[in-house]
Scaffold this motif. Structure first.
Motif, PDB file in Angstrom:
ATOM      1  N   THR A 113      14.522  20.210  45.138  1.00 35.51           N
ATOM      2  CA  THR A 113      14.177  18.846  45.545  1.00 35.51           C
ATOM      3  C   THR A 113      15.108  17.880  44.814  1.00 35.51           C
ATOM      4  OG1 THR A 113      12.499  18.856  43.809  1.00 35.51           O
ATOM      5  CG2 THR A 113      11.726  19.228  46.057  1.00 35.51           C
ATOM      6  N   ASP A 114      15.116  16.614  45.247  1.00 38.29           N
ATOM      7  CA  ASP A 114      16.023  15.619  44.648  1.00 38.29           C
ATOM      8  C   ASP A 114      15.827  15.485  43.138  1.00 38.29           C
ATOM      9  OD1 ASP A 114      17.025  15.214  47.148  1.00 38.29           O
ATOM     10  OD2 ASP A 114      15.766  13.474  47.603  1.00 38.29           O
ATOM     11  N   TYR A 142      10.738  10.542  55.033  1.00 43.39           N
ATOM     12  CA  TYR A 142      11.607  11.503  54.345  1.00 43.39           C
ATOM     13  C   TYR A 142      13.009  11.511  54.956  1.00 43.39           C
ATOM     14  CZ  TYR A 142       7.605  13.473  51.839  1.00 43.39           C
ATOM     15  OH  TYR A 142       6.526  13.652  51.010  1.00 43.39           O
ATOM     16  N   GLU A 172      15.088  23.173  53.949  1.00 39.49           N
ATOM     17  CA  GLU A 172      14.844  21.818  53.433  1.00 39.49           C
ATOM     18  C   GLU A 172      13.548  21.247  53.994  1.00 39.49           C
ATOM     19  OE1 GLU A 172      17.116  17.528  52.767  1.00 39.49           O
ATOM     20  OE2 GLU A 172      17.989  18.969  54.167  1.00 39.49           O
ATOM     21  N   LEU A 186      10.727  22.562  51.858  1.00 42.48           N
ATOM     22  CA  LEU A 186      10.673  21.852  50.575  1.00 42.48           C
ATOM     23  C   LEU A 186       9.981  20.492  50.704  1.00 42.48           C
ATOM     24  CD1 LEU A 186      13.966  22.051  48.462  1.00 42.48           C
ATOM     25  CD2 LEU A 186      11.660  22.693  47.784  1.00 42.48           C
ATOM     26  N   LYS A 187      10.394  19.727  51.715  1.00 45.19           N
ATOM     27  CA  LYS A 187       9.812  18.386  51.911  1.00 45.19           C
ATOM     28  C   LYS A 187       8.356  18.502  52.387  1.00 45.19           C
ATOM     29  CE  LYS A 187      13.835  15.632  51.920  1.00 45.19           C
ATOM     30  NZ  LYS A 187      14.594  16.248  50.835  1.00 45.19           N
ATOM     31  N   GLU A 192       6.310  18.881  49.342  1.00 42.68           N
ATOM     32  CA  GLU A 192       6.145  17.598  48.644  1.00 42.68           C
ATOM     33  C   GLU A 192       5.044  16.764  49.301  1.00 42.68           C
ATOM     34  OE1 GLU A 192       9.900  15.798  46.667  1.00 42.68           O
ATOM     35  OE2 GLU A 192      10.619  16.640  48.560  1.00 42.68           O
TER      36      GLU A 192
END
Length: 498
Positions: free
Chosen positions: A71-72, A99, A108, A111-112, A115
């Protein structure tokens, strides 16, 4: 451990190591040049948590799809094997929530999704997946597997370590694991041609069950396991005509979603109904679709049928004739690759090797239709068993030990749906399996397999659960995955989407 499964992902590799507070990415010897420029190459390094990954590039072939992916804020890291077919819909949902995405990969999106929804995301995914996620914010490791168990995930745990991998051969490379045989697993393997999940033939090595997720607290090593989905109980009554229309519609949608890839796609066509239907349905959605058939000395009719269909729907058709010698030459290597005893000739090894030689990385398969639509001959014997079960007392009067008597006794020992299912597999009968073991080993085995019993519904829906969970999840797709990935090819199953 990563090197042991290099065949699963020949395109790239990556590592991520952490002390439990922060993590750092590394490249490996087989990483792409760009990845090596981005991250240092991993040397010997001690860490509390380590993730390793081998990549088979199917979606977003660029370095943006590299794994382990973070993640970022670099607090959550993922390794993911498989495909999420509805990732575009989920991505749109996440974009609407604000997002932003750097890649076009489904990794990805996972992952999001985590979150946003946490572990509730797994129920939203339509696809095949084995996922490992490390969350340093919550100090948790999460392992999860798709609904049907199309992608394998094995794990081992003792008081010092927790290990997981896509293949057992990877786990065996770790110094924490001293390989020992689990005779209970071997026993069920002899009866069912597969070790019933969650057990394996290795002591303390388990298969994460389909549709389940496991959370490991990295502070105290406590494990919490839960199922995020179960086969729905259905009691709808619809006409045959309605069923035909609905199945046609759902299968078309499934085929369309599973054709999505940034690499060439082919359909494996055996000449049977299942794979033929998928091949024909693929053509309108992907005009450059190819089909191929593996021909054995005993399958001439099937090859003829497959050729007729390919001609009819105007699809390029490749045929590979496999000789006895080709099978025998690789027999030892293939048996070792399977990790557990297996009593059959695995045609998918040849199919995957041939697909790779033609340049196809993604292959559509008709597997799963027999379980879904009662295509096996044992389904037709269900009514007879329900009737004959009333005469099971006969077994108490059989005292002779000859082969025929034992066969009759075994037949009248099917008290549960579980026994009927076992009888219909082409494994050993319990008395045969017992005779194979030395008495001191058999004394460690519990022949009562009650813990593996599923539904006792005395109709097809009860048998369906056994077919799906033990015939399909533990057996067929597990062997499919091992066969395909040996050659870096991905098999997809339109019949097994949500």
């Amino acid at each position: 451990m990563n090197w042991a499964i290099q065949h699963r992902g020949p395109d790239d590799e990556g590592f991520w190591l952490s002390d439990g507070l922060v993590g750092k990415s590394f490249s490996g010897q087989d990483s792409t040049q760009k990845i090596k420029e981005m991250f240092p190459v991993l040397n010997e390094f001690s860490s509390k948590i380590a993730l390793g990954f081998r990549r088979l590039s199917i979606l977003d072939l660029s370095e943006n799809g590299h794994q382990p992916m973070l993640t970022d804020d670099e607090k959550i890291t993922i390794t993911f094997n498989g495909e999420i077919y509805n990732f575009k819909k989920i991505r749109k949902e996440l974009e609407d929530l604000g997002y932003h995405f750097k890649s076009h990969s489904d990794t990805e999106v996972i992952l999001k999704s985590y979150e946003e929804w946490g572990t509730e995301m797994f129920a939203k995914f339509d696809g095949m997946f084995a996922i490992a996620l490390v969350d340093l914010n919550k100090n948790k490791l999460i392992l999860a597997r798709d609904r049907v168990g199309l992608k394998p995930l094995f794990y081992y745990k003792n008081q010092d370590a927790m290990l997981w991998a896509s293949e057992i051969k990877s786990l065996l490379k770790n110094e924490f694991l001293i390989p020992e045989i689990n005779w209970q697993g071997v026993y069920t393997n002899f009866l069912f041609q597969t070790t019933l999940s969650p057990e394996t033939c290795f002591k303390d090595v388990f298969s994460l069950e389909p549709a389940s997720l496991m959370t490991v607290d990295l502070n105290d090593f406590k494990i919490n396991k839960q199922f995020y989905w179960n086969f729905p109980k259905t009691n709808h009554t619809i006409s045959e005509q309605e069923a035909v229309i609905k199945i046609d519609e759902l299968l078309s949608e499934s085929v369309k979603e599973q054709l999505f890839a940034d690499v060439p796609v082919a359909s494996m066509m055996s000449g049977g109904i299942d794979s033929t239907l998928i091949t024909a349905k693929s053509k309108p959605y992907k005009t450059d679709i190819n089909a191929f058939t593996i021909a054995y000395p005993f399958s001439e009719d099937e090859v003829k049928n497959a050729s007729l269909v390919a001609e009819k729907v105007e699809i390029p058709h490749h045929i590979k004739k496999v000789t006895d010698d080709e099978i025998l030459n690789k027999l030892k290597e293939n048996i070792q690759h399977f990790e557990e005893p297996y009593s059959s000739l695995e045609v998918l090894m040849n199919a995957a090797e041939y697909a790779k030689s033609l340049g196809f990385k993604v292959v559509l398969s008709g597997n799963g239709a027999d379980e879904l639509f009662a295509g096996y001959s044992h389904s037709l014997k269900l009514d007879k068993w329900l009737l004959m079960k009333n005469f099971n007392f006969v077994r108490n009067f059989i005292f002779t030990k000859d082969g025929f008597s034992q066969k009759v006794k075994n037949y009248f020992s099917q008290d549960f749906m579980f026994d009927f299912f076992r009888q219909s597999q082409v494994g050993m009968k319990p008395i045969q399996a017992e005779n194979v073991f030395k008495s001191e080993i058999f004394s460690q085995i519990k022949p009562n397999l009650k813990q593996f019993h599923l539904s006792e519904t005395k109709d097809y829906s009860g048998l369906f659960l056994y077919d799906m969970k033990y015939s399909l999840s533990s057996h067929h797709v597990f062997r499919d995955d091992l066969s395909a990935m040996k050659y870096g090819v991905e098999f997809r199953y339109p019949y097994l989407s949500n």
